[in-house]
Design a protein around this motif. Structure first.
Motif, short mmCIF file in Angstrom:
data_model
loop_
_atom_site.label_atom_id
_atom_site.label_comp_id
_atom_site.label_asym_id
_atom_site.label_seq_id
_atom_site.Cartn_x
_atom_site.Cartn_y
_atom_site.Cartn_z
N LEU A 41 -1.23 4.90 -7.49
CA LEU A 41 -0.44 4.24 -6.44
C LEU A 41 -1.24 4.03 -5.16
O LEU A 41 -1.16 2.98 -4.53
N SER A 42 -1.98 5.04 -4.76
CA SER A 42 -2.61 5.01 -3.43
C SER A 42 -4.04 4.50 -3.44
O SER A 42 -4.53 4.02 -2.40
N GLU A 43 -4.74 4.64 -4.59
CA GLU A 43 -6.19 4.38 -4.63
C GLU A 43 -6.91 5.16 -3.54
O GLU A 43 -7.92 4.73 -2.99
N PHE A 44 -6.31 6.31 -3.21
CA PHE A 44 -6.85 7.23 -2.21
C PHE A 44 -6.99 6.60 -0.83
O PHE A 44 -7.90 6.94 -0.06
N ARG A 45 -6.08 5.71 -0.51
CA ARG A 45 -5.93 5.27 0.88
C ARG A 45 -5.13 6.35 1.59
O ARG A 45 -4.07 6.78 1.12
N VAL A 46 -5.63 6.82 2.72
CA VAL A 46 -5.06 8.00 3.38
C VAL A 46 -4.68 7.66 4.82
O VAL A 46 -5.47 7.07 5.56
N MET A 47 -3.47 8.06 5.19
CA MET A 47 -2.98 7.78 6.53
C MET A 47 -3.54 8.78 7.55
O MET A 47 -3.74 9.96 7.24
N MET A 86 0.85 -1.18 0.00
CA MET A 86 0.00 0.00 0.00
C MET A 86 0.89 1.24 0.00
O MET A 86 1.89 1.29 0.71
N PHE A 87 0.53 2.23 -0.81
CA PHE A 87 1.25 3.48 -0.88
C PHE A 87 0.31 4.61 -0.47
O PHE A 87 -0.30 5.26 -1.32
N PRO A 88 0.13 4.82 0.83
CA PRO A 88 -0.90 5.76 1.28
C PRO A 88 -0.51 7.21 1.09
O PRO A 88 0.67 7.57 1.06
N ARG A 145 -10.50 12.70 -6.04
CA ARG A 145 -9.56 13.21 -7.05
C ARG A 145 -9.54 14.74 -7.04
O ARG A 145 -8.48 15.37 -7.10
N GLY A 146 -10.72 15.32 -6.94
CA GLY A 146 -10.82 16.77 -6.91
C GLY A 146 -10.20 17.38 -5.66
O GLY A 146 -9.59 18.45 -5.70
N MET A 147 -10.33 16.69 -4.52
CA MET A 147 -9.76 17.20 -3.28
C MET A 147 -8.24 17.19 -3.32
O MET A 147 -7.59 18.04 -2.71
N ALA A 194 -8.51 3.04 13.00
CA ALA A 194 -7.80 2.56 11.82
C ALA A 194 -6.70 3.53 11.41
O ALA A 194 -6.90 4.75 11.43
N LEU A 195 -5.54 3.00 11.04
CA LEU A 195 -4.44 3.85 10.61
C LEU A 195 -4.71 4.45 9.24
O LEU A 195 -4.27 5.57 8.94
N PHE A 196 -5.45 3.73 8.42
CA PHE A 196 -5.73 4.20 7.06
C PHE A 196 -7.22 4.33 6.84
O PHE A 196 -8.01 3.48 7.27
N GLY A 197 -7.61 5.40 6.13
CA GLY A 197 -8.99 5.62 5.76
C GLY A 197 -9.12 5.72 4.25
O GLY A 197 -8.15 5.58 3.51
N ASN A 198 -10.34 5.97 3.79
CA ASN A 198 -10.62 6.02 2.35
C ASN A 198 -11.00 7.41 1.87
O ASN A 198 -11.64 7.55 0.82
N SER A 199 -10.60 8.42 2.61
CA SER A 199 -10.95 9.79 2.23
C SER A 199 -9.86 10.74 2.68
O SER A 199 -9.18 10.49 3.69
N PHE A 200 -9.72 11.84 1.97
CA PHE A 200 -8.75 12.88 2.34
C PHE A 200 -8.98 13.34 3.77
O PHE A 200 -8.03 13.70 4.49
N ALA A 201 -10.24 13.32 4.21
CA ALA A 201 -10.58 13.85 5.52
C ALA A 201 -9.92 13.07 6.64
O ALA A 201 -9.72 13.60 7.74
N TRP A 202 -9.56 11.80 6.39
CA TRP A 202 -8.95 10.96 7.41
C TRP A 202 -7.65 11.57 7.91
O TRP A 202 -7.27 11.42 9.07
N ALA A 203 -6.94 12.27 7.02
CA ALA A 203 -5.66 12.89 7.39
C ALA A 203 -5.85 14.12 8.27
O ALA A 203 -4.89 14.60 8.88
#
Length: 296
Positions: free
Chosen positions: A37-43, A7-9, A117-119, A72-81
């Motif tokens: 690379l990331s498929e928008f997995r976000v740390m 995974m490349f978050p 993608r837009g974010m 969870a260390l990884f989420g599926n949205s920019f907001a997770w960061a």
């Protein structure tokens, strides 16, 4: 990767640094690569990580056996960061939340991907102009915050210049104390209040206990090590990039298996040996990372 072996978050720093690029076409090109690379997995963002680390470190000291919910260390949205759950929500005409029922549909996945993608890529020039008029788009504020933090480090460097003995002595203690008080005093205070205690009750005047507390939080240990390394060199000129690198590496090095970064940041990491403490591979080049992935 497509086969889910690696995974490349993304991290909050990726979003911040891309937002600083003026050319929309360049942002779009970078987003295309990073999406693949990331498929928008976000740390998880460093502020959230630090709050969890502070709480865990304090509980260890107090001998508190808590059953905190897993984050969870990884989420599926920019907001997770940025400390939010994020993700697209779908509401029915009556206000009922239909997100779970629509989550597995192709349409939901398509719209969610376009949103993420837009974010990351940010708006086109004409969209940005309108958003500025509406008061909804001011990415320069993020850089202003980083610049303020960089200026604080320049002020610290000036104090060390005035008292050079600290660079030859207990510089790490100075940087560690400043990191906790300047960056994390609020979450530390909140954790102490929640535990029904105070700093003096927990640590007293035991310097070793305070050091253990500071270094027992993995992301804080990395940040302090990097700042100590940079402040050791009186010729180092602090920039916004230093602040953004430290934020990113402080979260990535303790919690990722491998971290690829630029030459200067990598040198700081391997010199301080925090990569060895975390068991993290620090490749020199992208080819080294590829070889490591294939070999692993």
């Amino acid at each position: 990767m497509a086969d889910q072996t690696a995974m490349f978050p993304l991290s909050g720093t990726h979003y911040i640094e891309i937002s600083e690029i003026a050319d929309p076409a360049q942002r779009q090109d970078l987003t295309a690569v990073m999406e693949e690379l990331s498929e928008f997995r976000v740390m998880l963002g460093r502020p959230t990580i630090m709050r969890l680390e502070i709480q865990a470190a304090l509980h260890r000291i107090l001998g508190v056996d808590t059953q905190e919910p897993t984050v969870a260390l990884f989420g599926n949205s920019f907001a997770w960061a940025f400390g939010m759950r994020g993700g697209l929500r779908i509401l029915g005409a009556d206000g009922q939340d239909l997100t779970d029922a629509r989550r597995d549909t192709d349409l939901y996945r398509q719209i969610s991907r376009e949103f993420e993608r837009g974010m990351l890529a940010g708006p086109a020039d004409d969209e940005a102009a309108q958003m500025r008029l509406d008061g909804h788009y001011r990415p320069e504020l993020v850089r202003a915050t980083a610049e303020r933090r960089a200026e604080q480090e320049r002020e610290q460097a000036a104090r060390l210049d005035a008292e050079p003995r600290w660079r030859r002595g207990r510089l790490r203690d100075v940087i560690s104390a400043r990191e906790l008080t300047l960056e994390w005093s609020d979450p530390i205070t909140e954790a102490l209040i929640e535990a029904g205690t105070t700093i003096s009750q927990v640590f007293g005047t035991d310097r070793n206990a305070i050091r253990s507390f500071a270094d027992g939080m993995p992301s804080n240990c990395v940040a302090v090590s990097l700042k100590t390394h940079y402040h050791r060199d009186r010729q180092h000129l602090w920039t916004v990039n230093d602040i953004e690198d430290i934020d990113a590496l402080s979260a990535a090095v303790p919690y990722c298996d491998a971290v690829l970064t630029d030459k200067a940041a990598r040198n700081a990491i391997v010199t301080t040996k925090v990569d060895q403490q975390a068991g993290t591979f620090m490749p020199r080049t992208a080819r080294d990372l590829a070889d490591w992935l294939i070999g692993g």
